[in-house]
Design a protein around this motif. Structure first.
Motif, mmCIF file in Angstrom:
data_model
loop_
_atom_site.group_PDB
_atom_site.id
_atom_site.type_symbol
_atom_site.label_atom_id
_atom_site.label_comp_id
_atom_site.label_asym_id
_atom_site.label_seq_id
_atom_site.Cartn_x
_atom_site.Cartn_y
_atom_site.Cartn_z
ATOM 1 N N UNK A 63 -20.919 2.797 -11.795
ATOM 2 C CA UNK A 63 -21.488 2.043 -10.857
ATOM 3 C C UNK A 63 -20.582 0.380 -11.247
ATOM 4 N N UNK A 64 -21.048 0.351 -12.760
ATOM 5 C CA UNK A 64 -20.078 -1.257 -12.732
ATOM 6 C C UNK A 64 -18.788 -0.861 -12.057
ATOM 7 N N UNK A 65 -17.521 -0.195 -12.365
ATOM 8 C CA UNK A 65 -16.311 0.108 -12.513
ATOM 9 C C UNK A 65 -16.162 -0.058 -10.536
ATOM 10 N N UNK A 66 -17.246 0.841 -10.198
ATOM 11 C CA UNK A 66 -17.106 0.884 -8.566
ATOM 12 C C UNK A 66 -17.316 -0.894 -7.758
ATOM 13 N N UNK A 67 -18.051 -1.041 -8.121
ATOM 14 C CA UNK A 67 -17.880 -2.885 -7.963
ATOM 15 C C UNK A 67 -16.168 -3.545 -8.895
ATOM 16 N N UNK A 68 -15.621 -2.953 -9.842
ATOM 17 C CA UNK A 68 -14.896 -4.171 -10.165
ATOM 18 C C UNK A 68 -13.278 -3.200 -8.930
ATOM 19 N N UNK A 69 -13.320 -2.036 -8.476
ATOM 20 C CA UNK A 69 -12.619 -1.661 -8.536
ATOM 21 C C UNK A 69 -12.176 -2.337 -6.747
ATOM 22 N N UNK A 70 -13.849 -2.197 -5.565
ATOM 23 C CA UNK A 70 -13.856 -2.466 -5.292
ATOM 24 C C UNK A 70 -14.132 -4.294 -4.282
ATOM 25 N N UNK A 71 -14.169 -4.582 -5.389
ATOM 26 C CA UNK A 71 -14.443 -6.236 -5.525
ATOM 27 C C UNK A 71 -12.570 -6.610 -5.606
ATOM 28 N N UNK A 72 -12.185 -5.623 -6.033
ATOM 29 C CA UNK A 72 -10.673 -5.799 -6.370
ATOM 30 C C UNK A 72 -9.548 -6.020 -5.602
ATOM 31 N N UNK A 73 -10.333 -4.556 -4.007
ATOM 32 C CA UNK A 73 -10.009 -4.148 -3.311
ATOM 33 C C UNK A 73 -10.120 -5.117 -2.194
ATOM 34 N N UNK A 74 -10.837 -5.820 -2.036
ATOM 35 C CA UNK A 74 -11.040 -6.662 -0.995
ATOM 36 C C UNK A 74 -10.488 -7.851 -1.310
ATOM 37 N N UNK A 75 -10.357 -8.249 -2.627
ATOM 38 C CA UNK A 75 -9.366 -9.458 -2.797
ATOM 39 C C UNK A 75 -8.689 -9.686 -2.290
ATOM 40 N N UNK A 76 -7.839 -8.665 -2.975
ATOM 41 C CA UNK A 76 -6.818 -8.194 -2.130
ATOM 42 C C UNK A 76 -6.133 -8.399 -0.517
ATOM 43 N N UNK A 77 -6.587 -7.715 -0.688
ATOM 44 C CA UNK A 77 -7.131 -7.430 1.197
ATOM 45 C C UNK A 77 -6.972 -8.934 1.494
ATOM 46 N N UNK A 78 -8.153 -10.055 1.288
ATOM 47 C CA UNK A 78 -7.967 -11.132 1.632
ATOM 48 C C UNK A 78 -6.826 -11.874 1.112
ATOM 49 N N UNK A 79 -6.213 -11.626 0.449
ATOM 50 C CA UNK A 79 -5.176 -12.717 0.075
ATOM 51 C C UNK A 79 -3.914 -12.488 1.195
ATOM 52 N N UNK A 80 -3.881 -10.550 1.428
ATOM 53 C CA UNK A 80 -2.456 -10.635 1.814
ATOM 54 C C UNK A 80 -2.528 -11.170 3.556
ATOM 55 N N UNK A 81 -4.030 -10.996 4.201
ATOM 56 C CA UNK A 81 -4.326 -11.162 5.502
ATOM 57 C C UNK A 81 -4.214 -12.807 5.422
ATOM 58 N N UNK A 82 -4.186 -13.499 4.190
ATOM 59 C CA UNK A 82 -4.665 -14.876 4.518
ATOM 60 C C UNK A 82 -3.017 -15.444 4.264
ATOM 61 N N UNK A 83 -2.347 -14.714 3.141
ATOM 62 C CA UNK A 83 -0.479 -14.599 3.109
ATOM 63 C C UNK A 83 -0.088 -14.330 4.707
ATOM 64 N N UNK A 84 -0.692 -13.929 6.094
ATOM 65 C CA UNK A 84 0.030 -12.710 7.037
ATOM 66 C C UNK A 84 -0.242 -14.346 8.092
ATOM 67 N N UNK A 85 -1.384 -15.044 7.960
ATOM 68 C CA UNK A 85 -2.402 -15.506 8.883
ATOM 69 C C UNK A 85 -0.635 -16.913 9.596
ATOM 70 N N UNK A 86 -0.714 -17.376 10.447
ATOM 71 C CA UNK A 86 0.354 -18.269 11.246
ATOM 72 C C UNK A 86 -0.319 -19.387 10.079
ATOM 73 N N UNK A 87 0.799 -20.126 9.535
ATOM 74 C CA UNK A 87 0.612 -21.422 8.807
ATOM 75 C C UNK A 87 0.137 -22.606 10.678
ATOM 76 N N UNK A 88 -0.389 -22.957 10.604
ATOM 77 C CA UNK A 88 -1.385 -24.278 11.586
ATOM 78 C C UNK A 88 -0.762 -25.529 10.952
#
Length: 219
Positions: free
Chosen positions: A194-219
């Motif tokens: 269970x601790x490794x599951x949290x580590x992996x899925x937290x990393x997945x969510x952070x990476x997904x978030x970073x990618x989306x933020x980098x893809x957002x149009x600059x306002x």
């Protein structure tokens, strides 16, 4: 377009419009007019109105007095808020599978999805990759056996899928990183770690978030 059972007509209309929003055919801020949708799909206005309420509940549109329905904007705050919440929901589902699987056959749906993800990556098929990424959650629902968790994830999934699709469209090469994370996740679930599951899925969510933020149009 012809719609059929088993989904209700409103659900099918909502799915059709959601796909257009997720894949960028309907842009942020764009108005969705009931009458135009009614004529284009040859359906009743009441069904379209119900479909729009479904899309509002799934955070893809906003319905404002005297302004009608508009596609929601993707802002940095919304993306970060969504990723934070979805991360915890992913972890709940991952822990449920790790605690609930009993025989190797229980893991077969996840292994099949892994194979389809790999095939989609080889084809660089973003749409199939995104769809199967969320099918992982649906395969976990029986282990969680929690209708409230399932309803929450289903209502948030279209918004997350929209953001995820945007990120992958911008940087297809990142698909390989998500495949590696999924492989680590399966190993952790099999080990009931269970601790490794949290580590992996937290990393997945952070990476997904970073990618989306980098893809957002600059306002």
């Amino acid at each position: 377009m012809t719609f059929k059972a088993p989904d209700s007509l409103a659900e099918q209309i909502a799915h059709h419009l959601a796909e257009r929003i997720i894949h960028g055919d309907l842009k942020p801020g764009e108005r969705i007019q009931e009458q135009k949708v009614t004529l284009a799909l040859n359906v009743s206005r009441g069904s379209v109105r119900e479909a729009l309420r479904i899309l509002e509940r799934r955070h893809l549109i906003a319905i404002l007095p005297r302004r009608g329905a508009h596609v929601t904007e993707l802002t940095a705050h919304k993306v970060q808020s969504l990723c934070t919440l979805m991360s915890e929901l992913y972890i709940l589902l991952g822990n449920s599978v790790a605690s609930g699987w009993q025989v190797q056959a229980d893991m077969a749906p996840f292994l099949h999805i892994q194979q389809r993800l790999s095939a989609s990556y080889e084809r660089q098929d973003i749409r199939a990759f995104v769809e199967d990424s969320f099918n992982v959650m649906r395969a976990a629902y029986p282990f969680a056996n929690n209708p409230y968790l399932q309803e929450t994830v289903e209502n948030l999934q279209p918004a997350m899928s929209r953001a995820y699709f945007l990120a992958l469209e911008q940087r297809k090469a990142e698909m390989s990183e998500f495949l590696e994370l999924f492989e680590r996740l399966l190993a952790a679930v099999l080990a009931r770690d269970l601790p490794e599951i949290r580590v992996v899925l937290s990393a997945y969510a952070r990476r997904s978030c970073d990618l989306v933020l980098s893809a957002l149009p600059v306002v």
